[in-house]
Design a protein around this motif. Structure first.
Motif, PDB file in Angstrom:
ATOM      1  N   MET A   1       0.803  -1.411   0.196  1.00 12.86           N
ATOM      2  CA  MET A   1      -0.122   0.244   0.035  1.00 12.86           C
ATOM      3  C   MET A   1       0.848   1.341  -0.148  1.00 12.86           C
ATOM      4  O   MET A   1       0.048   2.365   0.559  1.00 12.86           O
ATOM      5  CB  MET A   1      -0.837   0.074   1.460  1.00 12.86           C
ATOM      6  N   ASN A   2       2.153   1.348  -0.391  1.00 11.30           N
ATOM      7  CA  ASN A   2       2.605   2.634   0.091  1.00 11.30           C
ATOM      8  C   ASN A   2       2.098   2.831  -1.351  1.00 11.30           C
ATOM      9  O   ASN A   2       2.535   2.469  -2.384  1.00 11.30           O
ATOM     10  CB  ASN A   2       4.202   1.600   0.168  1.00 11.30           C
ATOM     11  N   GLY A  42      -1.732  14.278   4.025  1.00  4.67           N
ATOM     12  CA  GLY A  42      -2.415  12.946   4.210  1.00  4.67           C
ATOM     13  C   GLY A  42      -3.235  13.406   3.940  1.00  4.67           C
ATOM     14  O   GLY A  42      -3.681  12.002   2.547  1.00  4.67           O
ATOM     15  N   LYS A  45      -2.553  11.734   0.193  1.00  6.69           N
ATOM     16  CA  LYS A  45      -2.236  10.419  -0.094  1.00  6.69           C
ATOM     17  C   LYS A  45      -3.176   9.796  -0.367  1.00  6.69           C
ATOM     18  O   LYS A  45      -3.518   8.967  -0.685  1.00  6.69           O
ATOM     19  CB  LYS A  45      -0.633  10.438   1.397  1.00  6.69           C
ATOM     20  N   ASN A  46      -4.089   9.882   0.580  1.00  9.86           N
ATOM     21  CA  ASN A  46      -5.978   9.470   0.568  1.00  9.86           C
ATOM     22  C   ASN A  46      -6.063   9.182  -0.667  1.00  9.86           C
ATOM     23  O   ASN A  46      -6.784   9.064  -1.792  1.00  9.86           O
ATOM     24  CB  ASN A  46      -6.236  10.142   1.878  1.00  9.86           C
ATOM     25  N   ARG A  49      -4.207   7.288  -3.139  1.00 10.72           N
ATOM     26  CA  ARG A  49      -4.516   5.367  -3.184  1.00 10.72           C
ATOM     27  C   ARG A  49      -5.976   5.163  -2.923  1.00 10.72           C
ATOM     28  O   ARG A  49      -6.110   4.668  -2.855  1.00 10.72           O
ATOM     29  CB  ARG A  49      -3.987   5.145  -1.622  1.00 10.72           C
ATOM     30  N   TYR A  50      -7.322   5.695  -2.148  1.00  5.40           N
ATOM     31  CA  TYR A  50      -8.127   5.682  -2.671  1.00  5.40           C
ATOM     32  C   TYR A  50      -8.880   6.617  -3.702  1.00  5.40           C
ATOM     33  O   TYR A  50     -10.196   5.567  -4.060  1.00  5.40           O
ATOM     34  CB  TYR A  50      -8.393   5.845  -0.965  1.00  5.40           C
ATOM     35  N   LEU A  59      -9.437   5.844   9.567  1.00  4.12           N
ATOM     36  CA  LEU A  59      -9.250   4.750   8.757  1.00  4.12           C
ATOM     37  C   LEU A  59     -10.378   4.627   7.771  1.00  4.12           C
ATOM     38  O   LEU A  59     -11.855   4.749   7.213  1.00  4.12           O
ATOM     39  CB  LEU A  59      -9.117   3.509   9.391  1.00  4.12           C
TER      40      LEU A  59
ATOM     41  N   LEU B   5      -2.034   5.480  12.745  1.00  3.70           N
ATOM     42  CA  LEU B   5      -2.259   5.990  10.606  1.00  3.70           C
ATOM     43  C   LEU B   5      -0.920   6.270  10.735  1.00  3.70           C
ATOM     44  O   LEU B   5      -0.142   7.977  11.077  1.00  3.70           O
ATOM     45  CB  LEU B   5      -3.407   6.569  10.838  1.00  3.70           C
ATOM     46  N   THR B   7      -0.596   8.712   8.268  1.00  3.50           N
ATOM     47  CA  THR B   7      -1.262  10.108   7.881  1.00  3.50           C
ATOM     48  C   THR B   7      -1.769  11.076   8.949  1.00  3.50           C
ATOM     49  O   THR B   7      -2.046  12.362   8.699  1.00  3.50           O
ATOM     50  CB  THR B   7      -2.596   9.546   6.882  1.00  3.50           C
ATOM     51  N   CYS B   8      -1.849  10.367   9.872  1.00  2.75           N
ATOM     52  CA  CYS B   8      -2.765  11.003  10.918  1.00  2.75           C
ATOM     53  C   CYS B   8      -1.881  11.991  12.325  1.00  2.75           C
ATOM     54  O   CYS B   8      -0.551  11.102  12.508  1.00  2.75           O
ATOM     55  CB  CYS B   8      -2.791  10.294  12.253  1.00  2.75           C
ATOM     56  N   ASP B  31      -3.282   1.842   8.443  1.00  2.42           N
ATOM     57  CA  ASP B  31      -3.718   2.228   7.334  1.00  2.42           C
ATOM     58  C   ASP B  31      -2.845   1.555   5.985  1.00  2.42           C
ATOM     59  O   ASP B  31      -3.118   0.960   5.074  1.00  2.42           O
ATOM     60  CB  ASP B  31      -3.990   3.606   6.868  1.00  2.42           C
ATOM     61  N   LEU B  32      -1.456   0.982   6.311  1.00  4.37           N
ATOM     62  CA  LEU B  32      -0.821  -0.045   6.069  1.00  4.37           C
ATOM     63  C   LEU B  32      -0.605  -1.273   5.758  1.00  4.37           C
ATOM     64  O   LEU B  32      -0.305  -1.758   4.956  1.00  4.37           O
ATOM     65  CB  LEU B  32       1.050   1.033   6.175  1.00  4.37           C
ATOM     66  N   GLU B  34      -2.679  -5.193   5.129  1.00  6.21           N
ATOM     67  CA  GLU B  34      -3.907  -5.684   4.702  1.00  6.21           C
ATOM     68  C   GLU B  34      -4.629  -6.377   5.385  1.00  6.21           C
ATOM     69  O   GLU B  34      -4.411  -7.391   5.562  1.00  6.21           O
ATOM     70  CB  GLU B  34      -3.493  -5.450   3.374  1.00  6.21           C
ATOM     71  N   PHE B  54      -8.431   6.799  16.372  1.00  3.54           N
ATOM     72  CA  PHE B  54      -6.271   6.390  16.383  1.00  3.54           C
ATOM     73  C   PHE B  54      -6.137   8.163  16.727  1.00  3.54           C
ATOM     74  O   PHE B  54      -7.100   9.092  16.477  1.00  3.54           O
ATOM     75  CB  PHE B  54      -6.187   6.615  15.015  1.00  3.54           C
TER      76      PHE B  54
END
Lengths: 171, 79
Positions: A1-2, A42, A45-46, A49-50, A59, B5, B7-8, B31-32, B34, B54
């Motif tokens: 997921m990187n 962030g 980045k989201n 990836r999403y 999340l 997370l 990104t948090c 979040d990393l 799976e 979180f």
């Protein structure tokens, strides 16, 4: 997921855009610029990836329909800024915090937990509440509260620029 | 155990604080993770913190601190 790092220039551009849009609509950003830029990193980045800008402090499921409520600005922003002085991630704050007269304190999570969100999805599909009869339905923007009476919600909220799927039938 | 997370920013601050305090701790960027691994982590977090938010910091499998509560974390971990 990187995923690859977000370039600084994209963050700076987005910062200016979000800040201008916020101030134009009566919102204030956290005065800590580095903090805000990291939140924007962030968000980007989201998006990478999403495919959507889910809150960096929550999340995301990766399924947009299930995460509409946490796409920034989230459905909970106004109530949290009102009650706690800041939204959940503290990107948006009230006047006292914006002007440095008060500090940000942790904001409790207002989004229902996973198990209740699953239930809500089921309930939504079976409940049909009776509504008063008006010539047109009234739609409400879940991000900023804008109301309008028309056949369909607008493609973009004229106030906060949220997209059509953030509207709910209000009346 | 710190559930965070990547990104948090509040998770980041919590992790930095724990590093400053010089204590050994494990952490997961949920979040990393799976699939099944992520679900397992979420189930574990929800045992301690029903909202599944979180950062969730579980100390010695005994108590939990939810969110970046600096004072509370310092006190809980004071040697």
């Amino acid at each position: 997921m990187n995923v690859p790092e977000i370039p600084e220039i994209s963050i700076d551009v987005e910062y200016e855009r979000i800040k201008t849009n916020a101030e134009k609509n009566g919102y204030r950003l956290n005065p800590d610029i580095d903090f805000v830029k990291n939140l924007i990193r962030g968000l980007l980045k989201n998006e990478q990836r999403y495919g959507y800008r889910a809150c960096p402090c929550r999340l995301a499921s990766g399924i947009k329909d299930q995460d509409l409520d946490i796409i920034c600005p989230c459905d909970y922003r106004d109530t949290d800024v009102e009650e706690h002085g800041a939204c959940y991630c503290a990107l948006y704050v009230n006047e006292l915090i914006a002007t440095g007269k008060q500090n940000v304190a942790p904001v409790p999570e207002r989004r229902p937990p996973r198990s209740e969100r699953r239930k809500a999805l089921v309930v939504k599909t079976v409940s049909t509440t009776t509504r008063p009869v008006f010539p047109l339905p009234v739609w409400r923007c879940k991000v900023c509260g804008y109301l309008c009476a028309r056949e369909q919600p607008p493609g973009i909220c004229p106030i906060c620029k949220a997209t059509k799927e953030r509207f709910e039938r209000f009346v | 155990m710190l559930y965070a997370l990547s990104t948090c920013q509040w998770c980041h601050r919590t992790k930095v604080l724990l590093e400053e305090l010089g204590l050994a701790f494990d952490y997961d960027y949920v979040d990393l993770l799976e699939g099944n691994e992520q679900n397992k982590a979420l189930d574990e977090i929800e045992r301690w913190n029903r909202s599944g938010s979180f950062p969730t910091l579980v100390i010695d499998n005994k108590r939990v601190i939810i969110g970046f509560r600096e004072q509370e974390i310092r006190e809980a971990l004071a040697v």
